[in-house]
Scaffold this motif. Structure first.
Motif, PDB file in Angstrom:
ATOM      1  N   ILE A 208       0.741  -1.302  -0.101  1.00 54.99           N
ATOM      2  CA  ILE A 208       0.036   0.004  -0.075  1.00 54.99           C
ATOM      3  C   ILE A 208       0.925   1.290  -0.057  1.00 54.99           C
ATOM      4  CG2 ILE A 208      -1.527   1.351   1.389  1.00 54.99           C
ATOM      5  CD1 ILE A 208      -2.918  -1.386   2.320  1.00 54.99           C
ATOM      6  N   ASP A 209       1.716   0.994   0.711  1.00 55.83           N
ATOM      7  CA  ASP A 209       2.717   2.454   0.806  1.00 55.83           C
ATOM      8  C   ASP A 209       3.509   2.579  -0.655  1.00 55.83           C
ATOM      9  OD1 ASP A 209       4.486   4.505   2.259  1.00 55.83           O
ATOM     10  OD2 ASP A 209       6.012   3.079   1.962  1.00 55.83           O
ATOM     11  N   ALA A 210       3.829   1.399  -1.219  1.00 60.03           N
ATOM     12  CA  ALA A 210       4.453   1.626  -2.714  1.00 60.03           C
ATOM     13  C   ALA A 210       3.306   2.425  -3.774  1.00 60.03           C
ATOM     14  CB  ALA A 210       4.941   0.596  -3.176  1.00 60.03           C
ATOM     15  N   ASP A 213       3.073   6.012  -2.680  1.00 60.56           N
ATOM     16  CA  ASP A 213       4.139   6.848  -3.415  1.00 60.56           C
ATOM     17  C   ASP A 213       3.892   7.018  -4.749  1.00 60.56           C
ATOM     18  OD1 ASP A 213       5.298   7.209  -1.063  1.00 60.56           O
ATOM     19  OD2 ASP A 213       6.700   5.716  -1.229  1.00 60.56           O
ATOM     20  N   ALA A 214       3.392   6.164  -5.605  1.00 62.31           N
ATOM     21  CA  ALA A 214       3.053   6.110  -7.163  1.00 62.31           C
ATOM     22  C   ALA A 214       1.784   6.999  -7.223  1.00 62.31           C
ATOM     23  CB  ALA A 214       2.905   4.765  -7.710  1.00 62.31           C
ATOM     24  N   PHE A 218      -0.034  12.583  -3.379  1.00 67.90           N
ATOM     25  CA  PHE A 218      -0.402  11.939  -2.258  1.00 67.90           C
ATOM     26  C   PHE A 218       0.669  11.138  -1.727  1.00 67.90           C
ATOM     27  CE2 PHE A 218      -2.330   8.076  -0.425  1.00 67.90           C
ATOM     28  CZ  PHE A 218      -3.144   8.719   0.763  1.00 67.90           C
ATOM     29  N   SER A 219       0.809  11.144  -0.384  1.00 66.37           N
ATOM     30  CA  SER A 219       1.975  10.275   0.275  1.00 66.37           C
ATOM     31  C   SER A 219       1.303   9.554   1.348  1.00 66.37           C
ATOM     32  CB  SER A 219       2.931  11.151   0.592  1.00 66.37           C
ATOM     33  OG  SER A 219       2.528  12.090   1.715  1.00 66.37           O
ATOM     34  N   SER A 220       1.863   8.468   1.689  1.00 65.86           N
ATOM     35  CA  SER A 220       1.223   7.616   2.829  1.00 65.86           C
ATOM     36  C   SER A 220       1.047   8.637   4.119  1.00 65.86           C
ATOM     37  CB  SER A 220       2.087   6.408   3.341  1.00 65.86           C
ATOM     38  OG  SER A 220       2.030   5.526   2.214  1.00 65.86           O
ATOM     39  N   PRO A 221       0.052   8.362   5.061  1.00 65.81           N
ATOM     40  CA  PRO A 221      -0.058   8.825   6.399  1.00 65.81           C
ATOM     41  C   PRO A 221       1.085   8.525   7.123  1.00 65.81           C
ATOM     42  CG  PRO A 221      -1.928   7.480   5.981  1.00 65.81           C
ATOM     43  CD  PRO A 221      -1.195   7.676   4.652  1.00 65.81           C
TER      44      PRO A 221
END
Length: 458
Positions: A208-210, A213-214, A218-221
């Motif tokens: 999910i993190d990857a 990033d894609a 948006f970026s992971s909380p």
């Protein structure tokens, strides 16, 4: 789990580290080497994020300490020529146990291959992997950027709820075993399932993190990093061993189990290494405040002063949970520290058997044998050595039995070429018998030592 930019890496390489820190997404070590710790596929987070990344500090040295390194355990990451000079005469490797005064159920049972359990584990693994693949596919199929972001956040929420359920499952298993409602095997099977599920969720968060990033704009909380650290508290080296044995990948072993309400201790011997894991739910404030790397290191150093003196700790974590690792020449200590309680609530220990310091010998001679029993604390490794009373040479292929509390004797094995056989210490007085018909030597009423608890947990 975002990769460090080249400039940040260059800065880090020029900074003299105070304590080693690794980013979330690194797995707890489960290999044979006590100091090795393989990394997960995820990369380290940015230094400005919830966790930092700094190279570990090299072992400290002190001219006032000395040790015969021939008797110590070397690890690939701590070469003997770099090992600190330690005075071992009064060395103690403290260890967590169930709370003092708590009603505790203690037993030792042999874990062997188990087709039913193994098939159940395999099915659960396949189901979890399929679910992760479905999650990734569902996110990738979203048609708009907004929908993609919503799906990512929804999946993180699902894993958060799943982690709460894992905590409840594990706590219930602790209590059920302490109350005598489930067997050792049933407890271990449940803990293995909990660990495997937590690991799959951890890996799902990597995916999910990857995807985050894609995703454009948006970026992971930060809570994703914190959640991954929390999931890793459910893994452990004894659980790994129990799983390998059930699958027939490792030889059968005795596993020591002690449980009370909200706590469990597991211990076993893996080849030439003593392995122990402890979980204390009462020391984990799940809604606690954040804790820094430095604060968690200080708390671990205060609780385990002798171990911390062996080598500089290495910190890892995010949010309210930090993991501290101390790889040293005798093995490895790993702790998880809670920000709310400011206490260690999970402990993993690996100690080389030839260098295990917390033991005291009792000896007996007779029928041509000289027998030494290196007694330790409950759940600790007991080494029985049989020598020829006249020549002092090891006596191999001699049967050794153990009986606990006046119970029946049970064979623990036969001595090897060094005249040695090993077992785990019970929590009450026991008897060791060396038998080579018609010769017999008995060491009776062997008292286990007091557990060397961390400072503040006496």
């Amino acid at each position: 789990m975002r990769a460090l930019p080249i400039a940040a890496v260059a800065v880090l390489l020029l900074v003299a580290p105070v304590a080693g820190v690794a980013g979330p997404g690194v797995a707890a070590s489960d290999g044979a080497s006590p100091a090795s710790e393989p990394a997960r596929p995820a990369a380290s987070v940015l230094p400005s994020g919830p966790a930092q990344s700094v190279d570990p500090v090299s072992p400290s040295t002190s001219p006032s300490r000395s040790v015969d390194l021939a008797s110590s355990v070397d690890s690939p990451s701590t070469p003997s020529q770099l090992a600190p000079q330690i005075e071992t005469a009064n060395l103690t490797l403290r260890t967590l146990s169930t709370p003092s005064g708590a009603a505790t159920r203690v037993s030792t049972s042999t874990r062997g291959p188990d087709l039913g359990s193994s098939l159940g584990f395999a099915t659960a693994d396949a189901d979890a992997a399929f679910e992760t693949a479905a999650v990734v596919d569902r996110i990738e199929r979203t048609e708009t950027n907004v929908e993609r972001q919503q799906q990512i956040l929804a999946e993180i929420n699902r894993v958060e709820r799943a982690e709460v359920a894992l905590y409840s499952r594990q706590s219930e298993a602790f209590s059920s075993h302490a109350d005598g409602e489930i067997t050792d095997r049933e407890l271990l099977d449940e803990l293995v399932r909990v660990a495997a599920t937590a690991k799959e969720y951890d890996e799902r968060l990597d995916a999910i993190d990857a995807l985050a990033d894609a995703t454009e704009d948006f970026s992971s909380p930060g809570r994703l990093d914190e959640l991954q650290v929390a999931l890793q508290v459910y893994e452990g080296p004894v659980r790994d061993r129990a799983l390998a044995i059930a699958r027939g990948q490792s030889a059968p072993s005795d596993i020591y189990v002690a449980s009370s309400q909200g706590a469990v201790v597991l211990a076993t011997v893996v080849e030439d290494e003593y392995v122990r894991e402890v979980f204390r739910t009462g020391r984990w404030d799940r809604g606690g405040s954040d804790i820094s790397n430095d604060a968690a290191i200080e708390m671990t150093e205060a609780a385990y002063p002798e171990t911390a003196a062996l080598r500089q700790p290495d910190a890892f974590g995010a949010g309210s949970v930090q993991r501290i690792t101390i790889p040293h020449e005798f093995g490895t200590l790993q702790t998880f520290v809670s920000g709310g309680t400011e206490q260690v609530f999970v402990e993993h220990q690996r100690v080389g058997l030839t260098a295990f310091p917390d033991s005291e010998p009792v000896t007996a001679s007779g029928d041509g044998f000289n027998v030494t029993v290196e007694r330790t604390y409950p759940g600790g490794p007991v080494t029985v050595t049989v020598l020829d009373d006249e020549t002092g040479e090891p006596v191999p292929d001699v049967t050794v039995t153990k009986s606990v509390g006046g119970g029946d004797s049970r064979a623990i094995g036969t001595t090897d070429g060094a005249g040695v056989v090993r077992t785990l210490s019970p929590a009450e007085p026991y008897r060791i018998t060396v038998v080579d018909e018609p010769y017999v030597v008995v060491l009776d009423d062997i008292e286990p030592l007091t557990t060397p608890r961390p400072v503040g947990d006496e």
